[in-house]
Write an enzyme that holds these catalytic residues in place. Structure first.
Site, PDB file in Angstrom:
ATOM      1  N   ASP A   1      36.081  44.763 -22.867  1.00  0.00           N
ATOM      2  CA  ASP A   1      35.725  45.555 -21.683  1.00  0.00           C
ATOM      3  C   ASP A   1      34.513  46.456 -21.910  1.00  0.00           C
ATOM      4  OD1 ASP A   1      36.806  47.379 -23.399  1.00  0.00           O
ATOM      5  OD2 ASP A   1      38.238  48.240 -21.969  1.00  0.00           O
ATOM      6  N   GLY A   2      33.876  46.336 -23.083  1.00  0.00           N
ATOM      7  CA  GLY A   2      32.672  47.108 -23.363  1.00  0.00           C
ATOM      8  C   GLY A   2      32.897  48.382 -24.149  1.00  0.00           C
ATOM      9  N   GLU A   3      34.149  48.766 -24.381  1.00  0.00           N
ATOM     10  CA  GLU A   3      34.415  49.973 -25.171  1.00  0.00           C
ATOM     11  C   GLU A   3      33.929  49.789 -26.610  1.00  0.00           C
ATOM     12  OE1 GLU A   3      38.521  50.974 -25.030  1.00  0.00           O
ATOM     13  OE2 GLU A   3      38.508  51.511 -22.910  1.00  0.00           O
TER      14      GLU A   3
ATOM     15  N   ARG B   1      14.527  65.368 -23.068  1.00  0.00           N
ATOM     16  CA  ARG B   1      13.600  65.854 -22.035  1.00  0.00           C
ATOM     17  C   ARG B   1      14.328  66.600 -20.923  1.00  0.00           C
ATOM     18  NH1 ARG B   1      10.396  60.290 -21.127  1.00  0.00           N
ATOM     19  NH2 ARG B   1      12.383  59.468 -21.927  1.00  0.00           N
TER      20      ARG B   1
ATOM     21  N   HIS C   1      11.722  67.051 -28.351  1.00  0.00           N
ATOM     22  CA  HIS C   1      10.801  67.283 -27.235  1.00  0.00           C
ATOM     23  C   HIS C   1      10.514  68.774 -27.070  1.00  0.00           C
ATOM     24  CE1 HIS C   1       8.651  66.427 -23.601  1.00  0.00           C
ATOM     25  NE2 HIS C   1       9.425  67.235 -22.895  1.00  0.00           N
TER      26      HIS C   1
ATOM     27  N   LYS D   1      -3.646  69.038 -16.458  1.00  0.00           N
ATOM     28  CA  LYS D   1      -3.438  68.167 -15.296  1.00  0.00           C
ATOM     29  C   LYS D   1      -2.840  68.980 -14.160  1.00  0.00           C
ATOM     30  CE  LYS D   1      -0.005  65.267 -15.516  1.00  0.00           C
ATOM     31  NZ  LYS D   1       0.825  64.095 -15.887  1.00  0.00           N
TER      32      LYS D   1
ATOM     33  N   ARG E   1      -2.315  69.179  -9.605  1.00  0.00           N
ATOM     34  CA  ARG E   1      -2.484  68.628  -8.261  1.00  0.00           C
ATOM     35  C   ARG E   1      -3.035  69.743  -7.379  1.00  0.00           C
ATOM     36  NH1 ARG E   1      -0.256  63.991  -6.513  1.00  0.00           N
ATOM     37  NH2 ARG E   1       1.243  64.002  -8.218  1.00  0.00           N
TER      38      ARG E   1
ATOM     39  N   ASP F   1       1.123  63.256 -29.049  1.00  0.00           N
ATOM     40  CA  ASP F   1       2.258  63.461 -28.149  1.00  0.00           C
ATOM     41  C   ASP F   1       3.541  63.090 -28.876  1.00  0.00           C
ATOM     42  OD1 ASP F   1       3.460  64.292 -25.831  1.00  0.00           O
ATOM     43  OD2 ASP F   1       2.476  62.834 -24.525  1.00  0.00           O
TER      44      ASP F   1
ATOM     45  N   ASP G   1       6.413  57.093 -22.895  1.00  0.00           N
ATOM     46  CA  ASP G   1       7.421  56.400 -22.092  1.00  0.00           C
ATOM     47  C   ASP G   1       6.724  55.358 -21.210  1.00  0.00           C
ATOM     48  OD1 ASP G   1       9.561  55.581 -20.579  1.00  0.00           O
ATOM     49  OD2 ASP G   1      10.270  57.572 -20.088  1.00  0.00           O
TER      50      ASP G   1
END
Length: 313
Positions: A37-39, A96, A131, A194, A196, A220, A224
């Site tokens: 079952d993925g456990e 993050r 981070h 940066k 806006r 950095d 990602d």
């Protein structure tokens, strides 16, 4: 060292094996598998009573499975009466999500993961380039955050890159970039700001510092989707930069990242092996890997022998 045992999960076995080789120790035997079952299913296959144990596992994709493996290995070890458990987490997933920006109704997931790690009985963590350094404060146990900047500066010197600008791709990464500047003679710090200017307007990249005719080295912690890094490279080139290199500790490389890198102004991106690279990424001529095995092994050795970890940097 005779009282020490190394374990690893399924996320990055090659890195764990590299650490073991540097320490001249075998990886201890354990079964980390899945039920139908993925456990997650864990069984320790060696006598660990009274041992100082280390679990080497990055919490990268599949992130939640990676975290559960660490927690369940730790629980199995504690129930088998080990002396201590140290989690070596080169890439700390959820790092993050370390605050509530503008009091938004969101979790502080990095703190939640820290609580889960502590509740599993882990006594110490070792990680690489968190981070945000403040995440160490989420733990009530020793948390050693080691820095890839030592490896970066050695590689820059080895490649004999001439007078250069060390560039932070955003304001938040200035401390990280400054640490490299201190080690590279003749370099200076440049910041890409940066912003806006108005709603629904494209972001403007302002270069703070001189890059005209210079090689630029972007620093950095995480790459990602590669959007920020490739946009910064484009702005640096427009400002007169000669060649552009980048050093990023953790190569998440999700979505359009590889395509953006291949089509970018960046000549070469150097990453660590904290996260295993996909086969298509390994084929890229623009991506180079610097191994972390020695740095992690040396940190583990210093923890075992009660020596200073900060002296490494």
């Amino acid at each position: 060292m005779n009282n020490t045992m190394l374990f690893c999960g399924n996320t990055n076995k090659l890195l764990a094996q590299s650490v073991a080789e540097h320490l001249k120790m075998p990886l201890a035997k354990a079964t980390i598998d899945r039920f139908k079952d993925g456990e997650v299913m864990v069984e320790i296959l060696e006598n660990v009573r009274g041992k100082d144990t280390f679990i080497i596992q990055s919490t990268c994709s599949p992130v939640n499975d990676s975290i559960m493996e660490i927690l369940m290995i730790a629980d199995a070890l504690k129930r088998a009466s080990v002396a201590s458990v140290t989690a070596v987490i080169p890439y700390f997933g959820y790092g993050r999500q370390d605050r509530r920006p503008r009091s938004a109704r969101v979790p502080i997931s990095a703190k939640l993961i820290a609580d889960l790690i502590m509740s599993s009985g882990i006594n110490r963590i070792i990680t690489v380039d968190l981070h945000a350094d403040q995440i160490q404060g989420f733990f009530n146990i020793p948390a050693d955050n080691i820095y890839f900047s030592r490896v970066i500066s050695d590689d820059i010197k080895e490649n004999q890159i001439g007078p250069c600008a060390i560039v932070s791709p955003d304001v938040g990464g200035v401390v990280r970039a400054r640490a490299v500047v201190k080690k590279i003679e003749g370099s200076h710090l440049v910041i890409v700001d940066k912003r806006r200017q108005a709603p629904n307007k494209t972001e403007v990249m302002n270069i703070i510092g001189d890059v005209d005719g210079l090689d630029c080295i972007l620093i950095d912690d995480i790459i990602d989707t590669a959007g920020t890094l490739t946009q910064a490279a484009k702005a640096l080139k427009a400002a007169g930069a000669r060649r552009i290199f980048a050093y990023c500790t953790h190569a998440v490389l999700s979505g359009p990242a590889l395509e953006r890198i291949e089509n970018s102004e960046i000549d070469l991106i150097t990453v660590s092996d904290s996260i295993p690279l996909q086969p298509k990424v390994k084929k890229s001529t623009k991506i180079k890997v610097l191994p972390l095995g020695f740095l992690l092994a040396e940190t583990i050795r210093r923890v075992i022998e009660n020596l200073s970890v900060s002296a490494l940097f």
